[in-house]
Each structure stands twice: as C-alpha cells, then as structure tokens.
Design an enzyme around this catalytic site. Structure first.
Site, PDB file in Angstrom:
ATOM      1  N   ASN A 137     -35.686  -8.424 -18.891  1.00 32.29           N
ATOM      2  CA  ASN A 137     -34.365  -8.308 -19.213  1.00 32.29           C
ATOM      3  C   ASN A 137     -33.158  -8.242 -18.130  1.00 32.29           C
ATOM      4  O   ASN A 137     -32.711  -6.958 -17.899  1.00 32.29           O
ATOM      5  CB  ASN A 137     -34.171  -7.323 -20.340  1.00 32.29           C
ATOM      6  CG  ASN A 137     -32.717  -7.145 -20.989  1.00 32.29           C
ATOM      7  OD1 ASN A 137     -31.950  -6.482 -20.713  1.00 32.29           O
ATOM      8  ND2 ASN A 137     -32.742  -8.091 -22.077  1.00 32.29           N
ATOM      9  N   ARG A 169     -29.256  -6.857 -18.734  1.00 33.64           N
ATOM     10  CA  ARG A 169     -28.818  -7.778 -19.766  1.00 33.64           C
ATOM     11  C   ARG A 169     -28.178  -7.369 -20.866  1.00 33.64           C
ATOM     12  O   ARG A 169     -26.952  -7.658 -21.346  1.00 33.64           O
ATOM     13  CB  ARG A 169     -29.790  -9.178 -19.804  1.00 33.64           C
ATOM     14  CG  ARG A 169     -28.925 -10.301 -20.387  1.00 33.64           C
ATOM     15  CD  ARG A 169     -29.824 -11.344 -20.839  1.00 33.64           C
ATOM     16  NE  ARG A 169     -29.101 -12.714 -21.188  1.00 33.64           N
ATOM     17  CZ  ARG A 169     -28.752 -12.962 -22.432  1.00 33.64           C
ATOM     18  NH1 ARG A 169     -29.089 -12.209 -23.437  1.00 33.64           N
ATOM     19  NH2 ARG A 169     -28.201 -14.022 -22.556  1.00 33.64           N
ATOM     20  N   CYS A 170     -29.064  -6.629 -21.538  1.00 34.52           N
ATOM     21  CA  CYS A 170     -28.576  -5.791 -22.719  1.00 34.52           C
ATOM     22  C   CYS A 170     -27.413  -5.145 -22.641  1.00 34.52           C
ATOM     23  O   CYS A 170     -26.689  -4.907 -23.744  1.00 34.52           O
ATOM     24  CB  CYS A 170     -29.944  -4.787 -23.206  1.00 34.52           C
ATOM     25  SG  CYS A 170     -31.392  -5.629 -24.141  1.00 34.52           S
ATOM     26  N   MET A 171     -27.139  -4.446 -21.491  1.00 36.76           N
ATOM     27  CA  MET A 171     -26.088  -3.622 -21.449  1.00 36.76           C
ATOM     28  C   MET A 171     -24.852  -4.076 -21.055  1.00 36.76           C
ATOM     29  O   MET A 171     -24.005  -3.339 -20.445  1.00 36.76           O
ATOM     30  CB  MET A 171     -26.537  -2.244 -20.234  1.00 36.76           C
ATOM     31  CG  MET A 171     -27.708  -1.325 -20.657  1.00 36.76           C
ATOM     32  SD  MET A 171     -28.059  -0.118 -19.837  1.00 36.76           S
ATOM     33  CE  MET A 171     -28.685  -0.850 -18.305  1.00 36.76           C
TER      34      MET A 171
END
Length: 406
Positions: A350, A395-397
């Site tokens: 990620n 990427r999530c954040m």
C-alpha cells in the site's frame, strides 16, 4: 472545468488531502476499538508525529498538503454549511428534538476549529456543560458518545476519491464510517477551494442509502487512458461498482472499468492492500491474492445508457492492453512466506506514488522495500509503527486532489 483532476496513479502528484489523527484516537479504547474498526488502540502522540513525517515527506516532493480538519473548520465558517452539518450529525432522530436542539445550540457557539475537532473526533455526554437535564442525558453514562469519533478519517482515500474530472463521495460499507462522507460532502459543496471551481460529483444525484451499494476509494485505481480498475472486495460491492461505472460513462470520464474479484478478508480489505501501481508498467502485488490469470469483469457503456458486462480471464493481459504496454512487471511482497504475509499485513503493498518510479511507504517493510529498490523503484520511507496498526499505508492515508496524466 475544475482545477482538481486525477488522471493516473503515478503521474506527478500536485495536491493531496490528509487527516492528522488526534481526538478520535484519544477516544479509542480497548472496549470500543473493535466497534470503530480498529484492531487496537494507538499511541496518540506517536501516531501524530509519524503522520507529520508523512506530510513533510510529501511537501519535500513539492506536493501541496491540505489537512481535512482545517478544510472542515474553514467550511464551518459558512453558516449554511454549519447548519447542514449540525442538523445532519446531531439529528432529532439521534438525540430527540429537545436534546438535539440544546446540543446544536451549544456546538453552534463554539469556534469553528473546535467544532471541526468534535465532528471528526467525537463528543461524550461528560464533555458537554453540566446542567443539561434531559431524559436522554439521564439514560446515558458520561463516557457514552453523543457524536461518535471517526478514527478512520485517517484514511482519506476511502471516503472520497477523485477520478479524472470528478469526485466520488463514497457510500461507505461500515456504519462507523458513514458520517465521514457528510464531512467531505460539506467541504466539497461549500469550501471556496471547491465551490468556486465546478466539478463532477459522481454520486451526488444518487442518494444511495441501501447498504448493498457500497464503494470505497481503496478499491479504486485510476490507471489512466480513460480506464478505472476497481476491486470487488469486503467493502466494495458489484452494485456500487455498477452505479459508479454508469456515472463515469454518463459524464464521459471513463471508457472502461475493469472489476477484479478479491477475497473478503480483513487482510486484503481493499485492492490497494494487495496491488498498487509503482511505474508505467510496474505494480506491487501480493501473489497469494492476485494472479495473472484471475478472472475479471469488463464494463463498457452500451448504446442505451446502460452497461455491457462481460466476465473474462487473464487479468494481467487486460491490464497490459489497457495501459498500452507490452509487459507488466509484478514486484511481489518480499521475504519468505511468513515474512511476506507479515509485510502485506503491515501495508508493504500500500504505497503512494508521488511520480513515476518514486513511492512513499513504511520503513518497517524491509524485505519488500529492498525488492522495490532492485526493480528501480525509489522508496521514500516513513515511520509507521503506530500508524500501521490502523491497517492502512501511505496510499490509504492520502486523497489525491490533483495528479497529472501519464
């Protein structure tokens, strides 16, 4: 057309929205963390410091960083936005008309920054002024929440994601995250940064309330050339994908959607936890989940405003054709079977590209980072011992607001 545009996964990143965790993590406890979709409680101070390093790393790469709490506070300065958020998040149905009116009145008088902190971080019965006597108050403990905390706001990718010239404000799969969409809806509707620059809202006209039609940004990869790759996952349903695809085609923002089936496991909650783009033809992959010959659904517009949906084999071939490259290089999660499983759990796959071949990832994933380096990918490593325990990587954040085509 809007100044906000995301044309790829790897083109130069220009502007991004992050959320620095604070009050929501203070409200996270061993007794409520599971209900709030966290596996454990995080150190508030250390998580904040790690997030600061993430933000500064982006700034050093000439990326403009906007913080969600600041955007929300600036949005709340607009009376119409404040009234909409108060009546939406402190509703008669949640607190009863009399207590809702009292709480709304008290919140309305707070500074905008403090109200933004509460709308993202939560509010307990014990944190409001004493003397509000009410049937609702007397049936709750001080530690009960009037407004639930939103610790998952940390993962700004999921709640809203920009796809070419528009934004998808996503109908979230889990109840603890659904209020996040209201905060983003208010920002995009009223904040001058967005209100003064017209853009497409893919879901705005579709008041999705049915829980079967859900979609989250971690499953959406904008791979460019009018193609969107979406994972059918624990959080993103075929119903949600169909609605988004129809809207993308209606607004002429995509010509094809590739939908890939994923196992419904927490370890691969979203597509970007097992598969992300690193360079034009290079992808990180967790091979225990993503196979070259995996079946996928090919979605294209028909001539009547509907969809052609065809299930086909050989996902990797389809991806190469979509990207117009002869060869796709997959960089598998590093280490032996045990190390790879651990690093995938800790978001080794990620990563966030800031430009082709340069990504941000957690420094703890040493085996995978070494494989990225060997493949010619530069890893800008950040600490993530605390942030990573929230089960989300760089990427999530991050919610890219402006990114170049490739």
């Amino acid at each position: 057309m809007s100044t906000h545009y995301v044309g790829s996964e790897i083109g130069r990143l220009r502007r991004v929205m992050l959320h620095r965790p604070n009050l929501s993590l203070q409200h996270l406890t061993p007794s409520n963390c599971q209900d709030l979709l966290f596996d454990d409680v995080l150190s508030v101070e250390r998580a904040g410091k790690e997030h600061d390093v993430f933000a500064e790393t982006l700034r050093q790469q000439d990326v403009e960083v906007l913080l969600l709490s600041k955007l929300l506070a600036e949005t709340l300065a607009i009376n119409e936005a404040k009234e909409w958020l108060l009546t939406t998040q402190v509703s008669d149905f949640r607190l009863g008309p009399s207590y809702a009116a009292e709480i709304q009145g008290w919140l309305r008088a707070l500074p905008d920054s403090q109200l933004a902190r509460i709308l993202t971080g939560g509010l307990t019965y014990g944190e409001v002024p004493a003397g509000m006597v009410n049937m609702v108050v007397n049936t709750h403990n001080d530690a009960d929440f009037i407004i639930n905390p939103l610790p998952n706001h940390l993962f700004t990718r999921d709640t809203s994601c920009w796809i070419y010239h528009g934004v998808s404000i996503n109908p979230m799969a889990k109840v603890p995250r659904r209020r996040e969409s209201d905060n983003l809806r208010a920002i995009y509707r009223w904040h001058p940064l967005f209100a003064q620059h017209p853009f497409i809202s893919y879901f705005d006209e579709q008041k999705i309330t049915d829980e079967n039609a859900t979609i989250e940004g971690g499953d959406i990869l904008v791979i460019g050339r009018g193609i969107v790759l979406i994972g059918i996952s624990e959080r993103t349903t075929p119903q949600g994908i169909e609605l988004l695809a129809r809207s993308l085609f209606k607004h002429h923002q995509a010509k094809r959607v590739i939908a890939l089936q994923l196992p419904k496991h927490r370890s691969c909650m979203h597509l970007d936890t097992v598969f992300t783009q690193l360079d034009i033809n290079k992808f990180s992959v967790y091979p225990a989940v993503i196979q070259a010959d995996s079946h996928y659904w090919n979605l294209t517009p028909d001539e009547h405003g509907g969809l052609c949906m065809i299930e086909e084999p050989h996902f990797l071939n389809a991806l190469g054709q979509a990207l117009e490259v002869d060869h796709i290089e997959l960089i598998a999660t590093g280490g032996d079977k045990f190390e790879a499983e651990r690093e995938q759990w800790n978001d080794a796959n990620n990563v966030l590209a800031v430009r082709p071949g340069v990504v941000i990832g957690y420094e703890r994933n040493t085996f995978t980072n070494e494989k990225y380096d060997q493949a010619g990918i530069t890893v800008l490593s950040i600490p993530g011992d605390e942030l990573g325990r929230g089960r989300g990587g760089a990427r999530c954040m991050s919610c890219p607001l402006q990114r170049d085509d490739v």
